[in-house]
Every structure is written in C-alpha cells, then in structure tokens.
Motif scaffolding. Structure first.
Motif, mmCIF file in Angstrom:
data_model
loop_
_atom_site.group_PDB
_atom_site.id
_atom_site.type_symbol
_atom_site.label_atom_id
_atom_site.label_comp_id
_atom_site.label_asym_id
_atom_site.label_seq_id
_atom_site.Cartn_x
_atom_site.Cartn_y
_atom_site.Cartn_z
ATOM 1 N N GLU A 1 35.151 24.369 36.203
ATOM 2 C CA GLU A 1 34.854 22.985 36.581
ATOM 3 C C GLU A 1 35.474 22.009 35.593
ATOM 4 O O GLU A 1 35.967 20.947 35.977
ATOM 5 N N ALA A 2 35.480 22.376 34.307
ATOM 6 C CA ALA A 2 36.079 21.505 33.291
ATOM 7 C C ALA A 2 37.581 21.359 33.531
ATOM 8 O O ALA A 2 38.135 20.266 33.385
ATOM 9 N N LEU A 3 38.226 22.449 33.908
ATOM 10 C CA LEU A 3 39.659 22.411 34.210
ATOM 11 C C LEU A 3 39.925 21.495 35.405
ATOM 12 O O LEU A 3 40.807 20.637 35.370
ATOM 13 N N LEU A 4 39.141 21.643 36.460
ATOM 14 C CA LEU A 4 39.325 20.805 37.648
ATOM 15 C C LEU A 4 39.046 19.334 37.340
ATOM 16 O O LEU A 4 39.796 18.448 37.777
ATOM 17 N N LEU A 5 37.995 19.067 36.575
ATOM 18 C CA LEU A 5 37.679 17.685 36.206
ATOM 19 C C LEU A 5 38.773 17.077 35.333
ATOM 20 O O LEU A 5 39.106 15.895 35.482
ATOM 21 N N GLU A 6 39.333 17.856 34.440
ATOM 22 C CA GLU A 6 40.414 17.351 33.571
ATOM 23 C C GLU A 6 41.635 16.982 34.407
ATOM 24 O O GLU A 6 42.245 15.933 34.201
ATOM 25 N N LEU A 7 41.982 17.824 35.368
ATOM 26 C CA LEU A 7 43.118 17.511 36.242
ATOM 27 C C LEU A 7 42.831 16.274 37.095
ATOM 28 O O LEU A 7 43.738 15.476 37.359
ATOM 29 N N ALA A 8 41.580 16.104 37.508
ATOM 30 C CA ALA A 8 41.212 14.918 38.280
ATOM 31 C C ALA A 8 41.347 13.657 37.427
ATOM 32 O O ALA A 8 41.759 12.611 37.920
ATOM 33 N N ARG A 9 41.027 13.772 36.129
ATOM 34 C CA ARG A 9 41.125 12.627 35.216
ATOM 35 C C ARG A 9 42.564 12.282 34.886
ATOM 36 O O ARG A 9 42.923 11.123 34.791
ATOM 37 N N THR A 10 43.381 13.306 34.659
ATOM 38 C CA THR A 10 44.711 13.081 34.081
ATOM 39 C C THR A 10 45.860 13.226 35.069
ATOM 40 O O THR A 10 46.946 12.748 34.799
ATOM 41 N N GLY A 11 45.641 13.948 36.146
ATOM 42 C CA GLY A 11 46.740 14.285 37.034
ATOM 43 C C GLY A 11 47.383 15.578 36.556
ATOM 44 O O GLY A 11 46.874 16.242 35.645
ATOM 45 N N PRO A 12 48.509 15.976 37.166
ATOM 46 C CA PRO A 12 49.143 17.247 36.816
ATOM 47 C C PRO A 12 49.431 17.351 35.321
ATOM 48 O O PRO A 12 49.785 16.364 34.672
ATOM 49 N N MET A 13 49.251 18.568 34.798
ATOM 50 C CA MET A 13 49.476 18.820 33.373
ATOM 51 C C MET A 13 50.150 20.166 33.187
ATOM 52 O O MET A 13 49.913 21.098 33.954
ATOM 53 N N ILE A 14 50.938 20.272 32.115
ATOM 54 C CA ILE A 14 51.483 21.563 31.713
ATOM 55 C C ILE A 14 50.319 22.389 31.177
ATOM 56 O O ILE A 14 49.423 21.863 30.516
ATOM 57 N N GLN A 15 50.321 23.687 31.467
ATOM 58 C CA GLN A 15 49.201 24.548 31.060
ATOM 59 C C GLN A 15 48.890 24.451 29.581
ATOM 60 O O GLN A 15 47.725 24.446 29.194
ATOM 61 N N ALA A 16 49.894 24.345 28.732
ATOM 62 C CA ALA A 16 49.650 24.246 27.288
ATOM 63 C C ALA A 16 48.888 22.967 26.953
ATOM 64 O O ALA A 16 47.987 22.973 26.103
ATOM 65 N N GLU A 17 49.213 21.873 27.629
ATOM 66 C CA GLU A 17 48.495 20.610 27.418
ATOM 67 C C GLU A 17 47.062 20.724 27.930
ATOM 68 O O GLU A 17 46.132 20.209 27.308
ATOM 69 N N LEU A 18 46.909 21.404 29.036
ATOM 70 C CA LEU A 18 45.587 21.619 29.615
ATOM 71 C C LEU A 18 44.724 22.442 28.659
ATOM 72 O O LEU A 18 43.549 22.142 28.437
ATOM 73 N N SER A 19 45.320 23.440 28.059
ATOM 74 C CA SER A 19 44.622 24.268 27.083
ATOM 75 C C SER A 19 44.129 23.415 25.910
ATOM 76 O O SER A 19 42.972 23.526 25.494
ATOM 77 N N GLU A 20 44.995 22.558 25.419
ATOM 78 C CA GLU A 20 44.630 21.671 24.308
ATOM 79 C C GLU A 20 43.523 20.707 24.722
ATOM 80 O O GLU A 20 42.555 20.510 23.990
ATOM 81 N N ALA A 21 43.650 20.118 25.895
ATOM 82 C CA ALA A 21 42.658 19.147 26.375
ATOM 83 C C ALA A 21 41.282 19.791 26.552
ATOM 84 O O ALA A 21 40.260 19.150 26.307
ATOM 85 N N ALA B 1 38.737 17.845 46.786
ATOM 86 C CA ALA B 1 37.450 17.794 47.484
ATOM 87 C C ALA B 1 36.356 18.449 46.639
ATOM 88 O O ALA B 1 35.221 17.954 46.587
ATOM 89 N N LEU B 2 36.701 19.525 45.967
ATOM 90 C CA LEU B 2 35.740 20.236 45.132
ATOM 91 C C LEU B 2 35.303 19.388 43.939
ATOM 92 O O LEU B 2 34.143 19.454 43.522
ATOM 93 N N VAL B 3 36.200 18.575 43.422
ATOM 94 C CA VAL B 3 35.871 17.723 42.272
ATOM 95 C C VAL B 3 34.706 16.794 42.598
ATOM 96 O O VAL B 3 33.831 16.581 41.761
ATOM 97 N N GLY B 4 34.653 16.266 43.799
ATOM 98 C CA GLY B 4 33.531 15.415 44.184
ATOM 99 C C GLY B 4 32.206 16.156 44.115
ATOM 100 O O GLY B 4 31.201 15.620 43.625
ATOM 101 N N GLN B 5 32.201 17.394 44.581
ATOM 102 C CA GLN B 5 30.987 18.206 44.517
ATOM 103 C C GLN B 5 30.622 18.522 43.067
ATOM 104 O O GLN B 5 29.447 18.502 42.698
ATOM 105 N N ILE B 6 31.627 18.825 42.267
ATOM 106 C CA ILE B 6 31.380 19.124 40.845
ATOM 107 C C ILE B 6 30.777 17.913 40.153
ATOM 108 O O ILE B 6 29.834 18.045 39.364
ATOM 109 N N LYS B 7 31.288 16.738 40.437
ATOM 110 C CA LYS B 7 30.756 15.525 39.805
ATOM 111 C C LYS B 7 29.283 15.337 40.147
ATOM 112 O O LYS B 7 28.483 14.974 39.272
ATOM 113 N N ARG B 8 28.907 15.592 41.381
ATOM 114 C CA ARG B 8 27.494 15.474 41.764
ATOM 115 C C ARG B 8 26.638 16.500 41.008
ATOM 116 O O ARG B 8 25.554 16.175 40.516
#
Length: 153
Positions: free
Chosen positions: A38-58, A101-108
């Motif tokens: 869920e943290a990975l999906l939320l991070e992508l929702a916040r930032t948009g597409p990311m390189i996996q290494a950046e995602l790992s750092e975030a 769509a899943l991000v909306g459910q995760i946020k709730r």
C-alpha cells in the motif's frame, strides 16, 4: 534514562509497531494486498511514475524488497514497469488504472486505521504525533549509522 523507563518505552514502541502492522494486514487482505504494498501504491499516487531505485529510497526499503513488491503488484495488474529511457537497466514503475482505483480504497482504509490508532487522544496530541514519530525515526536512523559504542545511549 534508567532501564525501567527504557524498557517501558521500547516495549511500547515494539507493541505499537507489531499491532499496527497486524491491523494494517487485516485491513489490506480483502484488497489482495500485503503490508508495504500500500505504501508503494500511495507513493506512486503522490509522485507519479518513478524509477525503482528512487521508489526504494522514498519508501526506505531495500531495492530487492521493492523489486519483489513491484513484481507482485504488476502480476495483479496494479502497476506497470517499463525500461527507463535514460538507463535501460532501470525500470520505471507507474500505476495502472486498476492501481489508481485501488489507491482510493487504500486511502479510506488508511484513514480508518489512523482513526482507530489515535482514538481517545486529544486533538493536539494527534496533531503533534507525526512530527514526534518522524523525530523518533530520525533518531533511530542517525544512531544506526554510527558505530556501536560511539555517542550516548
């Protein structure tokens, strides 16, 4: 700090961590997710597409953990991985429509979990908790980088 105080503090942090993760797992399971995804999906929702290494750092996760999570989320249709234009060895991760769509459910669910966690606390304490918890995490991170025995305990 004496041992009794240290023990009480460390036990409280440990129990909160274990119970919060278990409750998160129970809430995420009906969505087909495991804690961390869920943290990975939320991070992508916040930032948009990311390189996996950046995602790992975030996310503060090791790259192999992010690789495993992205593979599982990709297999479920929630993210898409494509070669990075600047480095074909790197992958860009982005949400699919299913992931969005899943991000909306995760946020709730996240709102519900946070509400459960702070039930009964004064509003001012709740407002201060993110800053306090970030400070605690920063203290642990800073000490983890120091060789054992340097600095105070």
């Amino acid at each position: 700090m004496d041992f009794e105080q240290a023990d009480a503090l460390n036990q409280a942090i440990r129990l909160l961590s274990l119970r919060h993760r278990a409750r998160a797992a129970a809430l995420l399971a009906p969505l087909g997710l495991h804690p961390g995804q869920e943290a990975l999906l939320l991070e992508l929702a916040r930032t948009g597409p990311m390189i996996q290494a950046e995602l790992s750092e975030a996310l503060g996760c090791e790259p192999p953990s992010v690789t495993l999570m992205t593979r599982k989320l990709e297999a479920a249709g929630h993210v898409r991985r494509t070669p990075a234009p600047s480095d074909r060895r790197a992958s860009v991760v982005e949400l699919t429509d299913s992931g969005k769509a899943l991000v909306g459910q995760i946020k709730r669910l996240w709102c519900a979990l946070a509400g459960e966690t702070v039930t009964g606390l004064p509003a001012q304490t709740v407002a201060e908790l993110p800053r306090i918890l970030r400070a605690l995490a920063g203290n642990v991170d800073a000490r983890a980088r120091r060789p054992h025995g340097s600095g105070t305990v």
